[in-house]
Motif scaffolding. Structure first.
Motif, short mmCIF file in Angstrom:
data_model
loop_
_atom_site.label_atom_id
_atom_site.label_comp_id
_atom_site.label_asym_id
_atom_site.label_seq_id
_atom_site.Cartn_x
_atom_site.Cartn_y
_atom_site.Cartn_z
N HIS A 39 -62.75 -1.91 -30.08
CA HIS A 39 -61.75 -1.85 -29.01
C HIS A 39 -60.83 -3.07 -29.07
O HIS A 39 -59.59 -2.94 -29.01
CB HIS A 39 -62.47 -1.80 -27.65
CG HIS A 39 -61.54 -1.87 -26.48
ND1 HIS A 39 -61.08 -0.76 -25.83
CD2 HIS A 39 -60.99 -2.94 -25.83
CE1 HIS A 39 -60.28 -1.12 -24.84
NE2 HIS A 39 -60.22 -2.45 -24.81
N GLU A 40 -61.40 -4.26 -29.20
CA GLU A 40 -60.58 -5.47 -29.24
C GLU A 40 -59.73 -5.54 -30.51
O GLU A 40 -58.59 -6.01 -30.48
CB GLU A 40 -61.47 -6.71 -29.13
CG GLU A 40 -62.28 -6.80 -27.84
CD GLU A 40 -61.42 -6.72 -26.59
OE1 GLU A 40 -60.25 -7.17 -26.64
OE2 GLU A 40 -61.90 -6.20 -25.57
N THR A 41 -60.29 -5.07 -31.62
CA THR A 41 -59.53 -5.02 -32.87
C THR A 41 -58.36 -4.05 -32.75
O THR A 41 -57.27 -4.29 -33.29
CB THR A 41 -60.43 -4.61 -34.04
OG1 THR A 41 -61.53 -5.51 -34.13
CG2 THR A 41 -59.67 -4.62 -35.35
N MET A 42 -58.57 -2.96 -32.00
CA MET A 42 -57.49 -1.98 -31.78
C MET A 42 -56.34 -2.61 -31.00
O MET A 42 -55.17 -2.33 -31.26
CB MET A 42 -58.04 -0.76 -31.05
CG MET A 42 -57.02 0.36 -30.87
SD MET A 42 -56.32 0.94 -32.44
CE MET A 42 -57.80 1.61 -33.23
N HIS A 43 -56.67 -3.47 -30.05
CA HIS A 43 -55.62 -4.20 -29.33
C HIS A 43 -54.74 -4.96 -30.32
O HIS A 43 -53.51 -4.97 -30.19
CB HIS A 43 -56.24 -5.20 -28.34
CG HIS A 43 -56.57 -4.62 -27.01
ND1 HIS A 43 -55.66 -3.93 -26.24
CD2 HIS A 43 -57.72 -4.64 -26.28
CE1 HIS A 43 -56.22 -3.54 -25.12
NE2 HIS A 43 -57.47 -3.96 -25.11
#
Length: 395
Positions: free
Chosen positions: A158-162
Motif C-alpha cells: 500500500h505504501e509503495t503504491m503511494h
C-alpha cells in the motif's frame, strides 16, 4: 498579492465544491481511481485562470495632481492590512509544516527495517509515506509484533503504491495550496476529501487482483492501524487514519466497478469548467472601450519626493509632469518626465520617489489590466496648500 489571491477565489471555490460533491456522491459510482484523478482540476483551474493573455491596454489622458511639501509623508494606506493578515497566516502554516517535517525526519532510524525497504520512526504511529522529494516509508517500532507476515506485505505494498502514484508530489502541492489559500474554509474540507480519495485509490490498486482471504487480511490490518493511530495532527497520509477507515472498509467490502457514463459526465463538467475559465479571461474587443471606467487610478502606496535642499535655499517652487503605466499588479512602469518647471530641478527626486508608488490595478474578469499613458503632476510647494489641494483635477 492580495488582489491576485482574491481573484482566484471564485474559480477555486467552484472547483473545490464540485470535487467535494464528487468525493461524497460519485466515488461509489465512478470508482475511486476516477474520482481521485478529478483532483487535477484544482491545479489546472488555477493555471487556466492565470494564462498570460495579451491584455488590451487602458489609456488615459487625465492628469492627477499631488502636492509635494518640504516634509515627506507616506500615505496612511501604505500598510496593507489584508496582506499582513494573509502573510501571518501563511507563515504560521508554513512554519508548522516545516517544523513537523524536521522533527519527523530526525526521528527516522539510520538503518532500514529488517527485510523491508522501510525505516522505523518514533513519530510514525502507523505506516506512512514521508517526504516531499525523496519519500521514505516509515514504520512504527511495533510493526512486526502487531502484524502478521501477510499483513506486513500488504501494508508495505500500500505504501509503495503511494510512491508509484507520486502521491508525495500531490500531497506537497496540496499543502502549498492550503498554506497559500488558508483563509478559504473550503480548502481544508477539500484537503480531507482529497486524502480520502487518495487512500481509496491506493486500496483499489493493491486489492484489485487479490483473493477474498487477502482482502479480509488487509481489512483487519486497517482496523489494527486505526486502533493504534495517533490523535496528533499528521501532514502525511497514514495507513490507519480513523476518519477514513469506515469508507475504506466499505469500499473493500463492496468494491465499485465504475460507471463509464457517470465518469464521462464528471469529466465533461470538469472540462467545460476549465474551458469557461479560459474563455472568461480571454481578451475581448470591447475591453479597450469599457475598461477605462473600471476604476480610477489612485495610489495605494505613495512615497513623497524629497524637496531639493538647493530649491529650499533659493525659495524655488515648481512642478514635474510624469507619464507612466500601471502594471497588472499595480506597480508603476515606463516612467518618464514629459514636462517640468524649472527644468531639471525636481526631475530626479520626482522619478526616484514615483518608482516606488503602487496603484490599485484595473481588474477585468478577475485579471489585472495594464493601464498605459497615464499622467501625474507633482507640484513642489514651499507654502502650505488649501485643504482641497490634493484633489485630482483634469487638465
Amino acid at each position: 498579492m492580495t488582489d491576485w489571491l482574491i481573484a482566484q477565489q471564485g474559480v477555486l471555490s467552484a472547483a473545490l465544491l464540485f470535487l467535494l460533491l464528487a468525493e461524497r456522491f460519485l466515488t461509489k459510482r465512478m470508482g475511486a481511481v476516477g474520482t481521485y484523478a478529478l483532483w487535477l482540476l484544482v491545479p489546472l483551474t488555477l493555471i487556466a485562470n492565470n494564462l498570460p493573455f495579451d491584455i488590451v491596454a487602458v489609456e488615459s489622458t487625465s492628469i492627477t495632481r499631488f502636492v509635494v511639501g518640504m516634509t515627506p509623508n507616506i500615505a496612511s494606506n501604505d500598510i496593507n492590512i489584508l496582506f499582513s493578515v494573509w502573510a501571518i497566516g501563511a507563515s504560521a502554516i508554513t512554519s508548522f509544516i516545516l517544523v513537523h517535517h524536521f522533527y519527523t525526519w530526525h526521528s527516522i532510524s539510520r538503518q532500514k527495517a529488517i527485510h523491508t525497504d522501510a525505516y522505523y520512526s518514533s513519530k510514525a504511529a502507523t505506516p506512512m509515506l514521508f517526504g516531499f522529494i525523496a519519500p521514505k516509508v516509515l514504520l512504527p517500532y511495533s510493526f512486526k509484533s502487531v502484524f502478521s507476515q501477510s499483513q506486513q506485505s500488504l501494508v508495505l505494498e500500500h505504501e509503495t503504491m503511494h510512491q508509484k502514484q507520486f502521491d508525495h508530489v500531490w500531497n506537497t502541492l496540496a499543502l502549498v495550496l492550503a498554506a497559500m489559500f488558508w483563509f478559504n474554509p473550503l480548502i481544508w474540507l477539500a484537503l480531507k476529501s482529497f486524502r480520502i480519495n487518495q487512500e481509496l485509490a491506493c486500496d483499489y490498486h493493491v486489492l484489485k487482483n487479490k483473493s477474498e482471504v487477502e482482502r479480509i487480511t488487509y481489512a483487519k490490518a486497517l482496523v489494527q492501524c486505526a486502533e493504534a493511530c495517533s490523535k496528533n495532527i499528521t501532514l502525511y497520509p497514514t495507513f490507519g487514519e480513523k476518519t477514513t477507515m469506515m469508507k475504506r472498509l466499505n469500499a473493500i467490502k463492496q468494491p465499485a466497478s465504475g460507471n463509464r457514463l457517470i465518469a464521462a459526465a464528471a469529466l465533461s463538467i470538469a472540462t467545460l469548467f476549465m474551458a469557461n475559465t479560459v474563455l472568461a479571461n480571454a481578451p475581448q474587443a470591447e475591453i479597450k472601450k469599457a475598461s477605462a471606467k473600471i476604476n480610477e487610478a489612485w495610489p495605494t502606496k505613495r512615497i513623497e519626493p524629497n524637496y531639493p535642499e538647493k530649491a529650499i535655499e533659493e525659495n524655488i517652487e515648481g512642478y514635474v509632469v510624469l507619464e507612466f503605466d500601471i502594471t497588472e499588479t499595480g506597480a508603476t512602469d515606463n516612467i518618464q518626465v514629459v514636462q517640468s518647471s524649472p527644468k531639471g530641478v525636481f526631475d530626479k527626486n520626482a522619478l526616484a520617489a514615483f518608482k516606488q508608488w503602487e496603484y490599485k490595478p484595473a481588474i477585468n474578469n478577475g485579471k489585472g489590466v495594464r493601464q498605459q499613458g497615464l499622467l501625474v503632476q507633482l507640484d513642489f510647494k514651499l507654502a502650505p496648500e488649501p485643504l482641497n489641494a490634493n484633489a485630482s483635477s483634469k487638465m
